[in-house]
Design a protein around this motif. Structure first.
Motif, PDB file in Angstrom:
ATOM      1  N   CYS A   3       2.693   1.557   4.003  1.00 46.95           N
ATOM      2  CA  CYS A   3       2.951   2.848   3.352  1.00 46.95           C
ATOM      3  C   CYS A   3       2.246   2.854   2.006  1.00 46.95           C
ATOM      4  O   CYS A   3       2.300   1.867   1.260  1.00 46.95           O
ATOM      5  CB  CYS A   3       4.449   3.042   3.190  1.00 46.95           C
ATOM      6  N   GLU A   4       1.574   3.985   1.652  1.00 45.17           N
ATOM      7  CA  GLU A   4       0.853   4.100   0.395  1.00 45.17           C
ATOM      8  C   GLU A   4       1.781   4.220  -0.773  1.00 45.17           C
ATOM      9  O   GLU A   4       1.397   3.962  -1.907  1.00 45.17           O
ATOM     10  CB  GLU A   4      -0.092   5.320   0.435  1.00 45.17           C
ATOM     11  N   VAL A  15       6.506   7.673  10.219  1.00 49.70           N
ATOM     12  CA  VAL A  15       5.271   7.822   9.478  1.00 49.70           C
ATOM     13  C   VAL A  15       4.840   9.306   9.421  1.00 49.70           C
ATOM     14  O   VAL A  15       5.074  10.080  10.350  1.00 49.70           O
ATOM     15  CB  VAL A  15       4.157   6.968  10.124  1.00 49.70           C
ATOM     16  N   LEU A  16       4.234   9.598   8.265  1.00 45.88           N
ATOM     17  CA  LEU A  16       3.545  10.887   8.101  1.00 45.88           C
ATOM     18  C   LEU A  16       2.134  10.588   7.611  1.00 45.88           C
ATOM     19  O   LEU A  16       1.939   9.772   6.703  1.00 45.88           O
ATOM     20  CB  LEU A  16       4.261  11.780   7.086  1.00 45.88           C
ATOM     21  N   GLN A  24      -1.136   7.120   5.181  1.00 48.73           N
ATOM     22  CA  GLN A  24       0.173   7.194   5.846  1.00 48.73           C
ATOM     23  C   GLN A  24       1.289   6.844   4.866  1.00 48.73           C
ATOM     24  O   GLN A  24       1.127   5.999   3.966  1.00 48.73           O
ATOM     25  CB  GLN A  24       0.226   6.243   7.036  1.00 48.73           C
ATOM     26  N   TYR A  25       2.458   7.556   5.097  1.00 48.01           N
ATOM     27  CA  TYR A  25       3.629   7.369   4.232  1.00 48.01           C
ATOM     28  C   TYR A  25       4.883   7.345   5.091  1.00 48.01           C
ATOM     29  O   TYR A  25       4.938   7.955   6.162  1.00 48.01           O
ATOM     30  CB  TYR A  25       3.738   8.522   3.203  1.00 48.01           C
ATOM     31  N   TRP A  48       0.564  18.711   6.944  1.00 47.87           N
ATOM     32  CA  TRP A  48       1.125  18.036   5.729  1.00 47.87           C
ATOM     33  C   TRP A  48       0.032  17.315   4.978  1.00 47.87           C
ATOM     34  O   TRP A  48      -0.858  16.688   5.571  1.00 47.87           O
ATOM     35  CB  TRP A  48       2.229  17.060   6.154  1.00 47.87           C
ATOM     36  N   MET A  49       0.103  17.428   3.622  1.00 49.97           N
ATOM     37  CA  MET A  49      -0.835  16.730   2.741  1.00 49.97           C
ATOM     38  C   MET A  49      -0.042  15.893   1.759  1.00 49.97           C
ATOM     39  O   MET A  49       1.062  16.272   1.337  1.00 49.97           O
ATOM     40  CB  MET A  49      -1.709  17.732   1.985  1.00 49.97           C
ATOM     41  N   CYS A  50      -0.646  14.775   1.387  1.00 55.62           N
ATOM     42  CA  CYS A  50       0.010  13.858   0.432  1.00 55.62           C
ATOM     43  C   CYS A  50      -0.030  14.463  -0.963  1.00 55.62           C
ATOM     44  O   CYS A  50      -0.814  15.383  -1.217  1.00 55.62           O
ATOM     45  CB  CYS A  50      -0.671  12.505   0.471  1.00 55.62           C
TER      46      CYS A  50
END
Length: 348
Positions: A3-4, A15-16, A24-25, A48-50
């Motif tokens: 995970c970042e 995960v997303l 990925q998060y 979805w965007m980080c």
């Protein structure tokens, strides 16, 4: 893949992935509830965007339609009080802290496990080395002991062989000494219980004895005559007289004459009065000059014969004989041990 946000490994379907940078998060690290994540999973995966990509998009244009913004708007509408908003923030913080602690704990456990494993391995290796050194030392010591033991065993075996040889030689020497001792006494007679006087003449006493027993002997037949020391100094008996003659014939002649005299005079056998001694009479005994061993056998035979009703015990040519009565066969007594093999009813 990690995970970042928390740098923890992503497992399962939590995960997303950012549709812009493809990083990925964990959805938990993005402050999304499990219920919201499951309800909007399809939309989140499509658009979805980080946060980093959202900041970049904001600088380029409006980003009000992102799922995060929509979620935050819905949360603001449904939670009117500031107390509810604060509670959610603390819960999220608690989950993040637990996640961090779990990560640190796992890392600490790994480090601790590796440290313990390394320390145990080092100690085991040290013990192995010490044990190997000890066993090598013991093996070397055991080898030395075995060598010394083998040497000692060989030496003992040699000593035992030498002992056997010495015992054999000693036995042969004893036999030779006994033969020589007996041979040196062959021409001697021993006269016992002759009273002692300060200025006695033993030669005249011997001549008087021969005159009484009617045995002719000249001075030339006599080599020497002397008294010998007592075996038991405390005894009150007179010292014995040893007469050395020139031949065994002279010895046997005197002994035979004494026996004839005693048989003829059973009521008054040879005694001190016959030799002219005044006072109390004491019997005088004339016999072969025996060795100490033969005397011991003779004494033991006399005692045994008295105990077992044997009438006769005598010595001839240095050998001891016993006989039950006049009609019995004479038995040679070689040593004291042979007496134990005899019985009263059947001599052997």
């Amino acid at each position: 893949m990690n995970c970042e946000a928390c740098r923890k490994k992503i497992t399962g379907d939590e995960v997303l992935r950012c549709t812009q940078c493809m990083k990925q998060y964990h959805f938990v690290c993005l402050n999304l509830t499990p219920a919201y994540y499951k309800a909007n999973l399809g939309e989140l995966r499509r658009s979805w965007m980080c946060p980093l990509c959202i900041n970049i998009t904001r600088r380029k244009g409006n980003n009000c339609n992102t799922p995060i913004r929509q979620q935050q708007a819905n949360m603001d509408d449904s939670n009117m009080s500031s107390t509810s908003s604060a509670s959610i923030t603390l819960d999220q913080f608690s989950r993040l802290l637990d996640s961090k602690l779990d990560t640190k704990l796992d890392s600490f456990q790994k480090v601790l496990t590796e440290t313990i494993r390394k320390e145990v391995s080092d100690q085991i290796a040290r013990l192995k080395s010490e044990f190997t050194t000890t066993t090598d030392f013991l093996a070397e010591e055991q080898k030395d002991i075995r060598t010394e033991l083998g040497t000692a065993t060989d030496r003992i075996r040699k000593l035992e062989d030498e002992k056997m040889q010495l015992q054999t030689s000693l036995s042969q020497i004893n036999k030779t000494v006994q033969i020589l001792d007996k041979s040196s006494r062959n021409c001697n007679i021993e006269i016992q219980s002759v009273p002692e006087k300060r200025s006695e003449n033993l030669l005249q006493a011997l001549k008087k004895l021969c005159e009484v027993i009617n045995c002719t002997i000249s001075e030339s037949d006599i080599k020497s005559i002397r008294r010998v020391a007592k075996l038991n100094p405390s005894s009150d008996r007179p010292r014995n007289i040893i007469v050395s003659l020139h031949s065994e014939l002279h010895r046997d002649t005197i002994i035979s004459a004494v026996r004839r005299f005693n048989r003829t005079n059973k009521s008054c056998p040879l005694n001190s009065s016959h030799l002219g001694f005044l006072g109390e009479k004491c019997n005088i005994y004339v016999s072969e000059h025996l060795s100490a061993d033969c005397k011991a056998v003779h004494a033991a035979a006399r005692h045994w014969a008295k105990t077992n009703q044997y009438k006769f015990v005598w010595v001839k040519y240095g050998r001891v004989y016993i006989r039950r009565d006049e009609e019995s066969t004479a038995i040679l007594v070689r040593d004291t041990d042979s007496l134990s093999k005899l019985t009263c009813s059947k001599p052997v």
